[in-house]
Scaffold this motif. Structure first.
Motif, PDB file in Angstrom:
ATOM      1  N   ALA A 214       0.826  -1.215   0.000  1.00 22.14           N
ATOM      2  CA  ALA A 214       0.000   0.000   0.000  1.00 22.14           C
ATOM      3  C   ALA A 214       0.860   1.265   0.000  1.00 22.14           C
ATOM      4  O   ALA A 214       0.594   2.207  -0.764  1.00 22.14           O
ATOM      5  N   ILE A 215       1.884   1.297   0.841  1.00 27.43           N
ATOM      6  CA  ILE A 215       2.732   2.487   0.934  1.00 27.43           C
ATOM      7  C   ILE A 215       3.425   2.770  -0.392  1.00 27.43           C
ATOM      8  O   ILE A 215       3.449   3.908  -0.880  1.00 27.43           O
ATOM      9  N   LEU A 216       3.984   1.729  -1.004  1.00 24.77           N
ATOM     10  CA  LEU A 216       4.730   1.908  -2.255  1.00 24.77           C
ATOM     11  C   LEU A 216       3.829   2.252  -3.434  1.00 24.77           C
ATOM     12  O   LEU A 216       4.293   2.775  -4.453  1.00 24.77           O
ATOM     13  N   ASN A 217       2.514   1.976  -3.292  1.00 23.61           N
ATOM     14  CA  ASN A 217       1.572   2.268  -4.382  1.00 23.61           C
ATOM     15  C   ASN A 217       0.584   3.377  -4.012  1.00 23.61           C
ATOM     16  O   ASN A 217      -0.479   3.502  -4.641  1.00 23.61           O
ATOM     17  N   ASN A 218       0.949   4.167  -2.987  1.00 20.16           N
ATOM     18  CA  ASN A 218       0.175   5.351  -2.593  1.00 20.16           C
ATOM     19  C   ASN A 218      -1.270   5.043  -2.223  1.00 20.16           C
ATOM     20  O   ASN A 218      -2.180   5.848  -2.477  1.00 20.16           O
ATOM     21  N   ARG A 219      -1.481   3.888  -1.612  1.00 24.05           N
ATOM     22  CA  ARG A 219      -2.812   3.533  -1.122  1.00 24.05           C
ATOM     23  C   ARG A 219      -2.835   3.617   0.408  1.00 24.05           C
ATOM     24  O   ARG A 219      -1.792   3.558   1.062  1.00 24.05           O
ATOM     25  N   GLU A 220      -4.027   3.697   0.959  1.00 24.61           N
ATOM     26  CA  GLU A 220      -4.178   3.717   2.407  1.00 24.61           C
ATOM     27  C   GLU A 220      -3.868   2.350   2.997  1.00 24.61           C
ATOM     28  O   GLU A 220      -4.151   1.314   2.373  1.00 24.61           O
ATOM     29  N   ILE A 221      -3.301   2.339   4.186  1.00 20.85           N
ATOM     30  CA  ILE A 221      -3.203   1.100   4.948  1.00 20.85           C
ATOM     31  C   ILE A 221      -4.339   1.079   5.965  1.00 20.85           C
ATOM     32  O   ILE A 221      -4.735   2.131   6.490  1.00 20.85           O
ATOM     33  N   LYS A 222      -4.881  -0.097   6.224  1.00 24.07           N
ATOM     34  CA  LYS A 222      -5.945  -0.235   7.209  1.00 24.07           C
ATOM     35  C   LYS A 222      -5.322  -0.475   8.584  1.00 24.07           C
ATOM     36  O   LYS A 222      -4.614  -1.466   8.776  1.00 24.07           O
ATOM     37  N   VAL A 223      -5.571   0.432   9.503  1.00 22.76           N
ATOM     38  CA  VAL A 223      -5.017   0.335  10.849  1.00 22.76           C
ATOM     39  C   VAL A 223      -6.164  -0.027  11.794  1.00 22.76           C
ATOM     40  O   VAL A 223      -6.975   0.829  12.163  1.00 22.76           O
ATOM     41  N   GLU A 292       7.818   2.627   7.664  1.00 27.32           N
ATOM     42  CA  GLU A 292       7.871   3.883   6.904  1.00 27.32           C
ATOM     43  C   GLU A 292       9.311   4.376   6.775  1.00 27.32           C
ATOM     44  O   GLU A 292       9.734   4.825   5.696  1.00 27.32           O
ATOM     45  N   LYS A 293      10.055   4.312   7.849  1.00 26.33           N
ATOM     46  CA  LYS A 293      11.443   4.780   7.834  1.00 26.33           C
ATOM     47  C   LYS A 293      12.289   3.964   6.869  1.00 26.33           C
ATOM     48  O   LYS A 293      13.104   4.505   6.112  1.00 26.33           O
ATOM     49  N   SER A 294      12.078   2.645   6.864  1.00 30.13           N
ATOM     50  CA  SER A 294      12.861   1.777   5.989  1.00 30.13           C
ATOM     51  C   SER A 294      12.508   1.996   4.519  1.00 30.13           C
ATOM     52  O   SER A 294      13.383   2.009   3.650  1.00 30.13           O
ATOM     53  N   ILE A 295      11.222   2.190   4.243  1.00 28.15           N
ATOM     54  CA  ILE A 295      10.778   2.420   2.862  1.00 28.15           C
ATOM     55  C   ILE A 295      11.127   3.841   2.413  1.00 28.15           C
ATOM     56  O   ILE A 295      11.374   4.095   1.233  1.00 28.15           O
ATOM     57  N   GLY A 296      11.165   4.771   3.383  1.00 21.32           N
ATOM     58  CA  GLY A 296      11.444   6.160   3.057  1.00 21.32           C
ATOM     59  C   GLY A 296      10.221   6.927   2.612  1.00 21.32           C
ATOM     60  O   GLY A 296      10.312   7.879   1.825  1.00 21.32           O
ATOM     61  N   LYS A 297       9.064   6.525   3.140  1.00 20.10           N
ATOM     62  CA  LYS A 297       7.813   7.141   2.705  1.00 20.10           C
ATOM     63  C   LYS A 297       6.761   6.952   3.800  1.00 20.10           C
ATOM     64  O   LYS A 297       6.671   5.883   4.394  1.00 20.10           O
ATOM     65  N   GLU A 298       5.966   8.000   4.024  1.00 17.09           N
ATOM     66  CA  GLU A 298       4.932   7.919   5.062  1.00 17.09           C
ATOM     67  C   GLU A 298       3.681   7.236   4.525  1.00 17.09           C
ATOM     68  O   GLU A 298       3.299   7.412   3.362  1.00 17.09           O
ATOM     69  N   ALA A 299       3.062   6.441   5.382  1.00 12.14           N
ATOM     70  CA  ALA A 299       1.850   5.730   4.998  1.00 12.14           C
ATOM     71  C   ALA A 299       0.614   6.614   5.134  1.00 12.14           C
ATOM     72  O   ALA A 299       0.535   7.447   6.043  1.00 12.14           O
ATOM     73  N   LYS A 300      -0.331   6.437   4.211  1.00 12.02           N
ATOM     74  CA  LYS A 300      -1.666   7.025   4.371  1.00 12.02           C
ATOM     75  C   LYS A 300      -2.477   6.057   5.221  1.00 12.02           C
ATOM     76  O   LYS A 300      -2.625   4.896   4.841  1.00 12.02           O
TER      77      LYS A 300
END
Length: 351
Positions: A214-223, A292-300
């Motif tokens: 989801a993070i790498l494809n700019n989608r929301e993650i379900k928390v 997020e830190k490892s991927i280098g991108k914040e999750a929605k």
């Protein structure tokens, strides 16, 4: 030693098979390669073990191109005839049963699959061990068996009579069935209650891969549960080390068992249950932050209520495993996540 590993195309089974082969064991891998999740990932794992997809046929032994001591057979655990024939032909020294219909949430949608694989299939393994003089059996249970238990960390002496999913109920049933066969037929049976295993080649239905995708494809993650959850995340290499220690040391009866005051972690039969986890739960939001830190991108993030069949937290008391085998996972979450992310980006071709 000749070892049967069931579920060898699965996440844990693949890693265990590879490690056993590297240490010189003869391994027969078994899997039905079902489509619960992407079969291409399962075939890719098998290819890493030297088994080509185009060579695989039902009930046919395939010899590895990479590991001379590795052979693979595609067969379903519920197929009692072919399971029994395999045992008679191969004369295994030990069996590690990791094959199962996995997934807590899917058990709500498709309960019959769990009975066929986790109950009928496991019975076939027990019967095959019984009739072919296989005394060394290791099998996968799950932290899910603790169910409604709120007393943490979870201890193997805790009662596990209140499951909250059919998946958990089948794993509890497996433990009881294994104890019965240990008592009646002298099979040395050891069950391992796994706690949230993660790492390279993981399952696409579990949080690390769902979140990474989801993070790498700019989608929301379900928390779920609005982030108020924790899990005893355990890196795959640490899990495999524990499994191998159990295979190398079959269960024995415990002289401390008192039939008048029974302790569920002890038995007069050659039977043992261990928690196998990191003994250090991580808050879900901290896990997401590390990813997020490892991927280098914040999750929605889409914050949602708790899902049916899920539990708020898992936390393994691994005292028995430490005491018996001097076992202690030593992979830091940040290191494990880094290895997972590197594999994920490479496998799915992200730059």
């Amino acid at each position: 030693m000749k070892i049967l590993v069931t579920g060898t195309a699965g996440f844990i089974g693949f890693h265990l098979t590879k490690k056993l082969l590297q240490r010189g064991a003869e391994v027969v891998g078994l899997d039905n390669i079902n489509d619960y999740y992407d079969v291409n990932l399962k075939y890719a794992r098998l290819e890493e073990l030297g088994i080509k997809k185009e060579e695989i046929e039902d009930n046919k032994i395939v010899v590895s191109k990479t590991y001379p001591k590795h052979r693979f057979i595609k067969v379903d655990l519920a197929d009692s005839k072919n399971i029994d024939e395999l045992f008679k032909k191969e004369e295994f020294d030990a069996v590690c049963n990791l094959a199962a219909q996995a997934g807590v949430r899917y058990s709500i949608e498709n309960p019959h699959a769990y009975i066929q694989s986790n109950i009928v299939g496991f019975l076939n393994i027990l019967e095959a061990c019984r009739h072919n003089n296989v005394k060394n059996l290791c099998f996968a249970s799950s932290s899910s068996v603790y169910g409604l238990n709120k007393s943490q960390p979870f201890k193997t002496s805790d009662h596990t009579d209140h499951p909250v999913s059919l998946y958990a109920a089948t794993k509890k049933s497996d433990e009881m069935m294994a104890h019965t066969y240990a008592h009646l037929y002298g099979i040395c049976a050891t069950g391992l209650r796994f706690f949230t295993v993660y790492g390279p080649w993981g399952r696409p239905d579990m949080a690390p891969m769902l979140f990474a995708d989801a993070i790498l494809n700019n989608r929301e993650i379900k928390v779920f549960n609005h982030g108020n959850m924790s899990r005893d995340f355990t890196y795959i290499d640490d899990i495999v080390d524990g499994i191998i220690k159990v295979i190398d040391n079959p269960a024995k009866s415990d002289s401390n068992f008192d039939a008048k005051n029974p302790n569920s972690s002890l038995s007069s039969a050659s039977y043992k249950i261990y928690n196998i986890g990191n003994n250090a739960p991580v808050n879900l939001m901290d896990f997401i932050q590390t990813l997020e830190k490892s991927i280098g991108k914040e999750a929605k993030k889409n914050f949602m209520p708790m899902q049916a069949g899920d539990v708020e937290s898992t936390y393994a008391d691994t005292t028995e495993l430490i005491k018996t085998f001097d076992y202690k996972p030593n992979t830091k979450l940040s290191d494990g996540i880094e290895k997972f992310v590197n594999w994920y980006k490479n496998f799915y071709k992200y730059k």
